[in-house]
Design a protein around this motif. Structure first.
Motif, PDB file in Angstrom:
ATOM      1  N   TYR A 134     -20.667  60.660-139.048  1.00  0.00           N
ATOM      2  CA  TYR A 134     -19.626  60.948-138.065  1.00  0.00           C
ATOM      3  C   TYR A 134     -18.398  60.019-138.146  1.00  0.00           C
ATOM      4  CZ  TYR A 134     -17.209  60.534-133.588  1.00  0.00           C
ATOM      5  OH  TYR A 134     -16.241  60.400-132.644  1.00  0.00           O
TER       6      TYR A 134
ATOM      7  N   VAL B 259     -18.266  67.310-134.462  1.00  0.00           N
ATOM      8  CA  VAL B 259     -17.617  66.071-133.979  1.00  0.00           C
ATOM      9  C   VAL B 259     -17.650  66.040-132.452  1.00  0.00           C
ATOM     10  CG1 VAL B 259     -15.337  64.971-133.717  1.00  0.00           C
ATOM     11  CG2 VAL B 259     -16.173  65.604-136.002  1.00  0.00           C
ATOM     12  N   ALA B 260     -17.320  67.164-131.833  1.00  0.00           N
ATOM     13  CA  ALA B 260     -17.324  67.225-130.359  1.00  0.00           C
ATOM     14  C   ALA B 260     -18.748  67.047-129.820  1.00  0.00           C
ATOM     15  CB  ALA B 260     -16.730  68.561-129.891  1.00  0.00           C
TER      16      ALA B 260
ATOM     17  N   GLU C 134     -19.598  63.452-129.848  1.00  0.00           N
ATOM     18  CA  GLU C 134     -18.836  62.734-128.811  1.00  0.00           C
ATOM     19  C   GLU C 134     -19.359  63.031-127.407  1.00  0.00           C
ATOM     20  OE1 GLU C 134     -14.780  63.648-129.920  1.00  0.00           O
ATOM     21  OE2 GLU C 134     -14.933  62.333-131.688  1.00  0.00           O
TER      22      GLU C 134
ATOM     23  N   ALA D 138     -14.732  61.664-138.219  1.00  0.00           N
ATOM     24  CA  ALA D 138     -13.903  61.669-137.010  1.00  0.00           C
ATOM     25  C   ALA D 138     -12.598  60.903-137.223  1.00  0.00           C
ATOM     26  CB  ALA D 138     -14.690  61.070-135.842  1.00  0.00           C
TER      27      ALA D 138
ATOM     28  N   TYR E 290     -22.440  57.637-126.058  1.00  0.00           N
ATOM     29  CA  TYR E 290     -21.414  57.614-127.115  1.00  0.00           C
ATOM     30  C   TYR E 290     -20.307  56.600-126.818  1.00  0.00           C
ATOM     31  CZ  TYR E 290     -17.331  58.971-129.811  1.00  0.00           C
ATOM     32  OH  TYR E 290     -16.225  58.934-130.617  1.00  0.00           O
TER      33      TYR E 290
ATOM     34  N   SER F 279     -16.481  55.167-128.635  1.00  0.00           N
ATOM     35  CA  SER F 279     -15.493  55.400-129.694  1.00  0.00           C
ATOM     36  C   SER F 279     -15.358  54.148-130.556  1.00  0.00           C
ATOM     37  CB  SER F 279     -14.140  55.775-129.082  1.00  0.00           C
ATOM     38  OG  SER F 279     -13.574  54.636-128.480  1.00  0.00           O
TER      39      SER F 279
ATOM     40  N   TYR G 244     -18.715  50.538-137.379  1.00  0.00           N
ATOM     41  CA  TYR G 244     -18.805  51.468-136.238  1.00  0.00           C
ATOM     42  C   TYR G 244     -20.094  52.284-136.291  1.00  0.00           C
ATOM     43  CZ  TYR G 244     -17.402  55.517-133.324  1.00  0.00           C
ATOM     44  OH  TYR G 244     -17.352  56.534-132.405  1.00  0.00           O
TER      45      TYR G 244
ATOM     46  N   LEU H 124     -22.249  52.470-132.991  1.00  0.00           N
ATOM     47  CA  LEU H 124     -22.505  53.783-132.391  1.00  0.00           C
ATOM     48  C   LEU H 124     -24.007  53.997-132.190  1.00  0.00           C
ATOM     49  CD1 LEU H 124     -21.621  56.631-131.493  1.00  0.00           C
ATOM     50  CD2 LEU H 124     -21.604  57.298-133.918  1.00  0.00           C
TER      51      LEU H 124
ATOM     52  N   CYS I  19     -25.072  59.281-137.193  1.00  0.00           N
ATOM     53  CA  CYS I  19     -24.460  57.950-137.038  1.00  0.00           C
ATOM     54  C   CYS I  19     -23.782  57.493-138.324  1.00  0.00           C
ATOM     55  CB  CYS I  19     -25.517  56.946-136.589  1.00  0.00           C
ATOM     56  SG  CYS I  19     -26.178  57.386-134.963  1.00  0.00           S
TER      57      CYS I  19
END
Lengths: 196, 196
Positions: free
Chosen positions: B159, B182-183, B186, B163, B191, B193, B13, B17, B156
């Motif tokens: 996170y 984190v927010a 996002e 998260a 971005y 998920s 991920y 990301l 990258c």
């Protein structure tokens, strides 16, 4: 440049080795881990992780042994140790990761238990070390150096805890290619041992 | 560019990301870890450590999630994500180390136990996660991003497993600065998920 150091730490030795191989002057200041000096506020202000090594170069502070190698190579433009071609650079970065994880949690953790009575899982460290050394031996039976045709930051990051593995009760007898590579690092001009 | 991938892997991920945030096209090929495809000879020839992710770009092969981030940034000259100034670059490299060690052996290992039944020491992973999140929360209460005034490769790398910590039974409730960060990740344009 000040290196906050602990003499027997393999992570600090990574930095001393790279500096010696390149004739870089470091002013070494030992941090007294036995007296928990790394947890004192002045040191925690330098490194939130409260670990050695830390490098201070004027106003610049860099912590983490792998990151300090990157800093020194970039600062002194030592591109033969930190290749500028993207693929080669990334492959050196991969060995920095292996040094900070697979090698740290194999031979380095075993040495922490045996030499420093660290409360870590010794059988787990030994199993990790066997896996790591096996993979490394296969790689080094096919490649003269970890990346490319000469030593790089990869050697400075990976060599210390591999060479010190016997102090953790881990012999290199079954890994002839690793022993050949250890000897090649030790033959480099400017090489210093951990207790130099 | 082919990314050898496993959909729920936080390490894979990290690469997806970074690619999404930068509009880089990846051709994703899933490796079937349940069928031990990563141990088959064709995959071991790509990555001696027999792990995902691996990136293949023509003849170039790069393994290790942190190293793949370095490769993509260097290859596409994304210097805002991988600063060219030596001190800033080294400090990003330090967070790559933290991501591959402290974060991996904290929240990531806890998730490996809870979600994938990995034979790891769960209480040890939880204790590591608490230390790591505590240090991270202090850092992020003083700094908007891990390094400097904008997101870098550090985000990258760090996170994903932060998260995903709740999947490993680790709540972020006690870490308000981590939750703010984190927010902020996002909210970045592009971005995606983990299950995008």
């Amino acid at each position: 440049m000040i290196l906050y150091n602990c003499p027997p730490s393999g992570n600090c030795y990574k930095v001393r080795l790279f500096a010696a191989l390149n004739g870089l002057e470091l002013s070494v200041r030992d941090v007294d881990l036995a007296a928990a000096e790394q947890h004192q506020p002045w040191f925690a202000a330098l490194n939130p992780w409260q670990k050695v090594p830390v490098l201070q170069d004027g106003d610049t502070v860099v912590w983490d042994s792998q990151a300090i190698l990157v800093y020194l190579a970039e600062r002194h433009q030592l591109w033969e140790w930190w290749p500028s071609e993207p693929a080669a650079r990334a492959r050196v970065a991969a060995w920095l990761s292996i040094s900070g994880n697979e090698i740290q949690h194999g031979p380095a953790d075993a040495r922490l238990v045996r030499v420093f009575d660290a409360p870590l899982d010794y059988p787990n460290a030994v199993a990790n070390a066997a896996r790591t050394l096996g993979t490394l031996d296969k790689w080094l039976s096919l490649h003269p150096w970890l990346e490319g045709s000469r030593p790089t930051l990869a050697e400075c990051a990976a060599y210390p805890y591999i060479a010190l593995a016997p102090e953790g009760g881990i012999t290199l007898d079954a890994y002839p290619a690793v022993r050949r590579w250890v000897a090649a690092v030790e033959a480099l001009p400017g090489y210093v041992s951990v207790d130099a």
